[in-house]
Design a protein around this motif. Structure first.
Motif, PDB file in Angstrom:
ATOM      1  N   ILE A 164      -0.412 -61.269  40.596  1.00  0.00           N
ATOM      2  CA  ILE A 164      -0.006 -61.590  41.963  1.00  0.00           C
ATOM      3  C   ILE A 164       0.603 -62.987  42.051  1.00  0.00           C
ATOM      4  CG2 ILE A 164      -1.701 -60.071  43.007  1.00  0.00           C
ATOM      5  CD1 ILE A 164      -3.365 -62.619  43.597  1.00  0.00           C
ATOM      6  N   PHE A 165       0.350 -63.823  41.041  1.00  0.00           N
ATOM      7  CA  PHE A 165       0.873 -65.184  41.055  1.00  0.00           C
ATOM      8  C   PHE A 165       2.281 -65.261  40.463  1.00  0.00           C
ATOM      9  CE2 PHE A 165      -3.789 -65.423  40.602  1.00  0.00           C
ATOM     10  CZ  PHE A 165      -4.078 -65.981  41.834  1.00  0.00           C
ATOM     11  N   ASP A 166       2.813 -64.121  40.043  1.00  0.00           N
ATOM     12  CA  ASP A 166       4.159 -64.077  39.466  1.00  0.00           C
ATOM     13  C   ASP A 166       5.101 -63.237  40.313  1.00  0.00           C
ATOM     14  OD1 ASP A 166       4.114 -65.727  37.124  1.00  0.00           O
ATOM     15  OD2 ASP A 166       2.765 -64.268  36.209  1.00  0.00           O
ATOM     16  N   TYR A 167       4.930 -63.303  41.638  1.00  0.00           N
ATOM     17  CA  TYR A 167       5.782 -62.521  42.538  1.00  0.00           C
ATOM     18  C   TYR A 167       7.253 -62.881  42.331  1.00  0.00           C
ATOM     19  CZ  TYR A 167       7.586 -60.481  46.881  1.00  0.00           C
ATOM     20  OH  TYR A 167       8.303 -59.751  47.789  1.00  0.00           O
ATOM     21  N   ASN A 168       7.555 -64.162  42.273  1.00  0.00           N
ATOM     22  CA  ASN A 168       8.954 -64.574  42.137  1.00  0.00           C
ATOM     23  C   ASN A 168       9.525 -64.192  40.773  1.00  0.00           C
ATOM     24  OD1 ASN A 168       9.205 -65.671  44.713  1.00  0.00           O
ATOM     25  ND2 ASN A 168       8.395 -67.650  44.081  1.00  0.00           N
ATOM     26  N   TYR A 169       8.694 -64.277  39.717  1.00  0.00           N
ATOM     27  CA  TYR A 169       9.152 -63.829  38.401  1.00  0.00           C
ATOM     28  C   TYR A 169       9.509 -62.347  38.445  1.00  0.00           C
ATOM     29  CZ  TYR A 169       9.051 -62.306  33.529  1.00  0.00           C
ATOM     30  OH  TYR A 169       9.383 -61.728  32.322  1.00  0.00           O
ATOM     31  N   ASP A 170       8.636 -61.555  39.057  1.00  0.00           N
ATOM     32  CA  ASP A 170       8.894 -60.123  39.150  1.00  0.00           C
ATOM     33  C   ASP A 170      10.174 -59.857  39.940  1.00  0.00           C
ATOM     34  OD1 ASP A 170       6.553 -59.753  37.755  1.00  0.00           O
ATOM     35  OD2 ASP A 170       5.739 -58.247  39.134  1.00  0.00           O
ATOM     36  N   LYS A 171      10.354 -60.581  41.039  1.00  0.00           N
ATOM     37  CA  LYS A 171      11.548 -60.364  41.857  1.00  0.00           C
ATOM     38  C   LYS A 171      12.814 -60.681  41.055  1.00  0.00           C
ATOM     39  CE  LYS A 171      13.768 -59.404  45.678  1.00  0.00           C
ATOM     40  NZ  LYS A 171      13.485 -60.105  46.942  1.00  0.00           N
ATOM     41  N   GLU A 172      12.793 -61.773  40.301  1.00  0.00           N
ATOM     42  CA  GLU A 172      13.950 -62.099  39.470  1.00  0.00           C
ATOM     43  C   GLU A 172      14.135 -61.081  38.348  1.00  0.00           C
ATOM     44  OE1 GLU A 172      16.204 -64.198  40.237  1.00  0.00           O
ATOM     45  OE2 GLU A 172      15.081 -64.901  41.978  1.00  0.00           O
ATOM     46  N   SER A 173      13.042 -60.476  37.904  1.00  0.00           N
ATOM     47  CA  SER A 173      13.146 -59.442  36.873  1.00  0.00           C
ATOM     48  C   SER A 173      13.855 -58.204  37.390  1.00  0.00           C
ATOM     49  CB  SER A 173      11.754 -59.069  36.350  1.00  0.00           C
ATOM     50  OG  SER A 173      11.198 -60.114  35.586  1.00  0.00           O
ATOM     51  N   THR A 174      13.710 -57.921  38.680  1.00  0.00           N
ATOM     52  CA  THR A 174      14.465 -56.794  39.236  1.00  0.00           C
ATOM     53  C   THR A 174      15.952 -57.115  39.222  1.00  0.00           C
ATOM     54  OG1 THR A 174      14.268 -57.549  41.551  1.00  0.00           O
ATOM     55  CG2 THR A 174      12.536 -56.102  40.708  1.00  0.00           C
TER      56      THR A 174
END
Length: 413
Positions: A164-174
């Motif tokens: 949950i602390f990597d929301y922005n990483y996940d978003k950039e991964s999309t």
């Protein structure tokens, strides 16, 4: 927000054993097998029993994976039953039966031809935020099995660190994965043996799916004609951005169906992170300005707000409800409307209940307070016409069979 974030964290940490992607020989009686084509932009994991990590890889890796699902008597529809220890007990938990890496697109095409049913349909699933590789694979296997969808199942899994602390990483991964998903969709749609394609995406994966379709529309001036249906479940999408994406995809694009739930706690956190702009998966489709805009675009919305599920965040209702997964398999994957009286909604959800609420001036409203609500222009026209022909008084029950379905209909003006 802190409490919701803590729930997110706890939901992600179930004490599951690591290495469930290690294939095991399964010959247990009563188990079912689900064959999946898995495409990923993740980097390979150091542990072969994990297969792929949450880091970003280079290119698109393809694998054919078979998942074993316990007998129906030993499981709950809508749930992924994780093993408590390894090796897994196939009678009680999901188990990986085989993993076969593919060397290129030709092998993927051969897999597709071998797994196409008479319907010639393919469903491509894109998972959401906070998913490990095995989370995505097992969840889609559950959806395919429980929905009994007549499709060749393909899953696209992108690099998520499952935190949950990597929301922005996940978003950039999309964003990192847009081109690869577009490539996959283009290849599937260009295969002559494929008749039509349904794209189903969940949560943050809806952003990725919409961006891939938008890119395709801009690049080719249209979305591939075989991509006929798009299902967005609990979409973690800014409503304003979605409006622009739909505009650029164009009016001749695929048919859209959206699952929403106003009590989605995961999207509540996302909304706070994203500047307090409404998320598409939390809107109330009965209220303006959404009702008119969605009707104008011909988008069907299935509101699951009143439906209860075992998901503490109310973010995965689409996959956990037996009625909804059956709806996906019997109607939506086939491109059929779930709101037109001519196709028999009762076949999908068991039965239909329609009750009269009130009539004010020229507006007629027909509603039943039940867990699922379907909002669609065709439903309003069809049932509105039936209502106009009726001579019963307000409050008359037209048909009541105890189904968990609400249909709202009426004249807009």
């Amino acid at each position: 927000m802190v409490m919701v974030a803590a729930t997110l964290f706890l939901a992600a940490c179930g004490g599951r054993p690591i290495g469930v992607m290690q294939p095991e020989a399964v010959n247990a009686p009563g188990t079912s097998k689900v064959d999946l084509l898995v495409a990923t932009t993740r980097a390979p994991a150091a542990d072969p029993a994990v297969l792929f990590s949450g880091e970003r890889g280079t290119g698109l890796a393809l694998s054919a994976i078979t998942v074993s699902i316990p007998p129906d008597a030993n499981r709950v529809v809508g749930q992924v039953q994780w093993p408590k220890k390894l090796p897994a007990d196939p009678l009680k938990s999901f188990t990986t039966v085989s993993v076969k890496p593919m060397l290129g697109a030709q092998q993927a095409r051969e897999w597709g031809r071998a797994h196409l049913t008479k319907s010639r349909r393919v469903m491509v699933f894109v998972h959401g935020f906070n998913n490990r590789y095995e989370d995505a694979v097992y969840r889609f296997a559950q959806i395919v099995h429980d929905s009994n969808a007549d499709v060749a199942p393909v899953i696209f899994t992108w690099p998520s660190r499952a935190s949950i602390f990597d929301y922005n990483y996940d978003k950039e991964s999309t964003n990192y994965s847009r081109d690869s998903l577009e490539e996959l969709l283009r290849n599937v749609a260009s295969e002559p043996s494929v008749g039509e394609v349904t794209v189903m995406a969940h949560s943050m994966g809806t952003w990725l799916a919409m961006e891939a379709l938008r890119q395709m529309a801009i690049r080719d001036k249209h979305v591939a004609s075989k991509i006929r249906n798009v299902i967005l479940a609990a979409p973690d999408l800014d409503v304003d951005v979605f409006g622009r994406q739909i505009s650029e995809i164009g009016q001749k694009g695929p048919k859209f169906t959206i699952f929403t739930s106003q009590d989605d706690r995961a999207l509540l956190v996302s909304r706070r992170i994203a500047g307090n702009v409404d998320r598409l998966g939390q809107i109330d489709p009965a209220n303006e300005p959404y009702r008119s805009a969605l009707e104008k675009l011909g988008i069907t919305v299935i509101d699951l707000t009143k439906m209860k599920s075992g998901d503490r965040l109310n973010h995965g209702k689409f996959a956990e409800s037996p009625e909804v997964v059956k709806l996906i398999g019997t109607r939506l994957a086939a491109g059929q409307t779930v709101t037109d009286s001519d196709v028999g909604i009762g076949e999908a959800l068991g039965s239909v209940a329609i009750g009269a609420a009130n009539t004010v001036g020229q507006a007629a409203s027909v509603a039943v307070s039940t867990p699922i609500a379907v909002f669609d222009a065709n439903t309003r026209r069809n049932y509105g016409g039936q209502w106009q022909r009726m001579t019963g008084s307000v409050g008359t029950t037209v048909g009541s069979f105890g189904a968990p379905l609400q249909i709202v209909t009426g004249n807009e003006r």
